[in-house]
Scaffold this active site. Structure first.
Site, PDB file in Angstrom:
ATOM      1  N   SER A  98       1.014   8.127 -14.585  1.00 10.65           N
ATOM      2  CA  SER A  98       1.093   9.369 -15.752  1.00 10.65           C
ATOM      3  C   SER A  98       2.247  10.137 -15.944  1.00 10.65           C
ATOM      4  CB  SER A  98      -0.198   9.863 -16.103  1.00 10.65           C
ATOM      5  OG  SER A  98      -1.174   8.720 -16.390  1.00 10.65           O
ATOM      6  N   SER A 372      -4.661   5.528  -3.455  1.00 10.70           N
ATOM      7  CA  SER A 372      -5.462   6.090  -4.630  1.00 10.70           C
ATOM      8  C   SER A 372      -6.791   5.761  -4.798  1.00 10.70           C
ATOM      9  CB  SER A 372      -4.971   5.554  -6.001  1.00 10.70           C
ATOM     10  OG  SER A 372      -4.854   4.074  -5.967  1.00 10.70           O
ATOM     11  N   ASN A 373      -7.697   5.927  -5.645  1.00  8.60           N
ATOM     12  CA  ASN A 373      -9.134   5.832  -5.651  1.00  8.60           C
ATOM     13  C   ASN A 373      -9.703   6.650  -4.641  1.00  8.60           C
ATOM     14  OD1 ASN A 373     -11.442   4.522  -6.405  1.00  8.60           O
ATOM     15  ND2 ASN A 373     -11.322   3.052  -4.984  1.00  8.60           N
TER      16      ASN A 373
END
Length: 420
Positions: A98, A372-373
């Protein structure tokens, strides 16, 4: 905001040593005053990065760059760039997630300066006919502020009830190629989530819409506009937008998606099309290039990206439900003990980063982990920002009486775009 003479010469690549301090970077801001910011607390940064690897990331790094009176780079690398045993290297490319929204926001502000888009008119007027329903009145400004009531289409693509995160990735994300209009259609199918302008709710679809507006207004594919208006003028040699190509060209860090069941091995998720987040999250870059971009952006009119007036709009951040976090036009503002910093975070399967700068562009900080996660990994990265920007905090005096203890200095919440 302090100004700098940009576009500036190509920066020297960040060294891959575990800890580097150098004055070899070009003078990016010779016209700024020589007042130094607080020296970064590198021990505190290292401790936060070590917490990210302890939480499950193979490796992590922080790159802290000072411009102005003293040019300096500090790089702290911890752990591994891949599970084959390669040490982490802070000069390599990675998926910025992002952070891509900052690039899209700059393109939109440039078009606004050219009179091609009015951010206070309904955004549907600047999109291909039929992209948004005729009764959707949210403005471009509301969309860029995540205050438009647009459902986040990624909720339909991420794991569903009873589904493993890695299974969802393989089924709907890694190799699937989505048309951005298809992503918007997913969102529109859920209808408006609230009256535009009445509250904040982070949505990746918001910046897919802005990318479509860029294409419609310029008549060019989004990657071409990004290349012509930002990448080439700034000399961002390690930045690219290659959707739907799955590979990261050149030296890069390997990204790993954590299983929901932490006893299962990490999944190498480096190769993926990026089409499912498109202009909202598919940029590939490096710490060096993100520093260059942020420095140019915060220089306003002298930086070659946006005017002073546009920058003021971008940084006019409004509060969010998350403490210490505000959001402007494609820029997040975080309040630290030593003041506000501007930038964004980015999480896309296997890659986790935060990129921020002081309002005068004097110091930028890019932190990264290749997992990630995993909210604890993200929390570790957030915890690097206070020591990186504000330096070592004085030891607190012993408390007396029964006054309640306050939260630790610099304690930051995990931001809301972490579900990816």
């Amino acid at each position: 905001m302090a100004k700098t003479s940009l576009l500036r010469p190509l920066a020297v690549a960040a060294a891959g040593a575990v800890l580097v301090a150098t004055g070899a970077l070009p003078a990016a801001a010779a016209d700024r005053d020589a007042t130094d910011t607080a020296a970064p607390d590198l021990a505190g940064v290292r401790a936060a990065l070590q917490a990210t690897t302890a939480a499950g990331a193979p490796g992590a790094f922080a790159v802290i760059r000072d411009h102005g009176g003293k040019e300096r780079t500090d790089s702290v690398n911890v752990g591994l760039a891949d599970l084959d045993g390669t040490p982490m290297n802070s000069s390599w490319r990675f998926r910025v997630g992002s952070n891509s929204k900052m690039f899209a926001a700059v393109l939109v502000m440039q078009l606004a300066e050219e009179g091609r888009i009015d951010l206070d008119r309904p955004l549907r007027e600047y999109l291909p006919e039929g992209t948004l329903p005729a009764d959707w009145t949210m403005t471009g400004r509301q969309v860029m502020e995540h205050r438009a009531g647009v459902y986040d289409h990624t909720n339909d693509l991420l794991e569903q009830a009873g589904e493993e995160t890695t299974s969802a990735f393989e089924a709907r994300i890694r190799t699937k190629v989505y048309d951005p209009r298809e992503l918007v259609a997913m969102s529109v199918g859920h209808g408006p989530q609230y009256t535009p302008g009445t509250r904040y709710s982070y949505s990746n679809t918001d910046f897919v819409l802005m990318g479509l507006a860029v294409e419609h207004l310029t008549g060019q594919p989004y990657p071409e506009v990004l290349n012509e208006r930002i990448i080439q003028p700034l000399g961002l040699r390690k930045t690219s937008f290659v959707v739907p190509d799955q590979q990261i060209r050149g030296a890069h860090v390997t990204g790993y998606l954590s299983n929901d069941d932490r006893t299962k091995p990490l999944l190498d998720s480096t190769e993926q099309t990026g089409s499912w987040v498109w202009s909202a999250g598919a940029v590939i870059s490096s710490a060096e290039d993100l520093d260059r971009f942020l420095t140019a952006l915060m220089a306003g009119g002298e930086g070659g990206l946006v005017s002073d007036a546009s920058l003021r709009q971008m940084t006019a951040a409004l509060p969010t439900p998350t403490a210490k976090i505000s959001y402007g036009l494609g820029l997040r503002r975080i309040t630290l003990s030593c003041g506000d910093v501007y930038g964004h975070g980015g999480i896309v399967q296997g890659f986790n980063s935060q990129s921020f700068t002081t309002p005068d562009g004097r110091r930028s900080v890019v932190v990264f982990a290749n997992a990630s996660n995993n909210g604890s990994v993200t929390q570790g990265l957030m915890n690097t920002l206070e020591p990186a920007f504000c330096g070592k905090q004085p030891t607190a005096a012993p408390r007396t009486g029964f006054a309640p203890a306050s939260a630790p200095v610099g304690s930051l919440p995990v931001v809301e775009d972490t579900r990816i």
